[in-house]
Design a protein around this motif. Sequence first.
Motif, short mmCIF file in Angstrom:
data_model
loop_
_atom_site.label_atom_id
_atom_site.label_comp_id
_atom_site.label_asym_id
_atom_site.label_seq_id
_atom_site.Cartn_x
_atom_site.Cartn_y
_atom_site.Cartn_z
N SER A 91 27.71 -7.54 130.34
CA SER A 91 26.36 -7.36 130.43
C SER A 91 25.23 -8.38 130.15
CB SER A 91 25.95 -6.19 129.93
OG SER A 91 25.98 -6.16 128.41
N GLY A 93 22.87 -7.95 127.94
CA GLY A 93 22.67 -7.83 126.45
C GLY A 93 23.80 -8.18 125.47
N ALA A 132 23.93 -8.71 134.08
CA ALA A 132 23.24 -7.73 134.61
C ALA A 132 23.37 -7.25 135.76
CB ALA A 132 21.54 -8.02 134.55
N ASP A 215 20.11 -3.16 128.33
CA ASP A 215 21.26 -2.92 128.99
C ASP A 215 21.17 -1.64 129.53
OD1 ASP A 215 22.56 -5.37 129.46
OD2 ASP A 215 23.79 -4.98 127.76
N LYS A 219 21.17 0.18 133.27
CA LYS A 219 22.40 1.11 133.64
C LYS A 219 21.91 2.46 134.04
CE LYS A 219 25.69 -1.32 131.11
NZ LYS A 219 26.75 -1.27 129.93
#
Length: 224
Positions: A91, A93, A132, A215, A219
């Motif tokens: 991800s 993050g 991402a 993140d 999501k």
Amino acid sequence: MEYLKLIGILIIVLGFALKLDVLAVVLVAGIVTGLVSGLDFIHILEIIGSSFVANRLMSIFLIMFPVIAIIERYGMKERAAYLIGKIKNASAGKVLSIWMVIRSVASALNIRIGGHVQFIRPLILPMAAAAAQSAKGTGLSEKEEERIKGLSAATENFGNFFAQNCFPASASVVLIQSGLALAGYDVTLSDIASSAIYVMIISILLTILQVLLFDKRLKGGKKS
């Protein structure tokens, strides 16, 4: 008439406000200031040329631009994005959190890695964007892409700014120590560096929290 010599400041403010070429604005401001101050044009050019020669080492960083261009031309950004996209559970993050730690530790040890041109644009940003997209499962919106650009740049700035004072011999620590000494405070370089470690740790934790919250919003499909 003395106030007329400040016209260079006005030219710079207007040039920046109109988003004109920075170098051209500064040169025009310098030339106009010289002319209204009574200097002839040839003398102004001599001053500009002498200043450039005296500070030519400051422009060495321009050498890196062709290197970065060649690297991008042969697909470094694409390969970095492809590889990070293949990592399971990757991800943005997580990528930016790892980079924040690496950048901070490197700055604390006075190791010269990082930079927006050298690392963020060709490497960290495409990796974070690919991660991402992989985590979201769909393409990123323009606003999400811009948000990732901002976070990528922020990790570079935070990691460099808040960790560099952990190295006792850095110029910033010496400057702080001399300033405190003039104010009557008896502190050593090691005292300042050790105190900066806490600031570095706090900045790392807050930055990691920031990128992980991004993140979560990404999501969850919320606006970021």
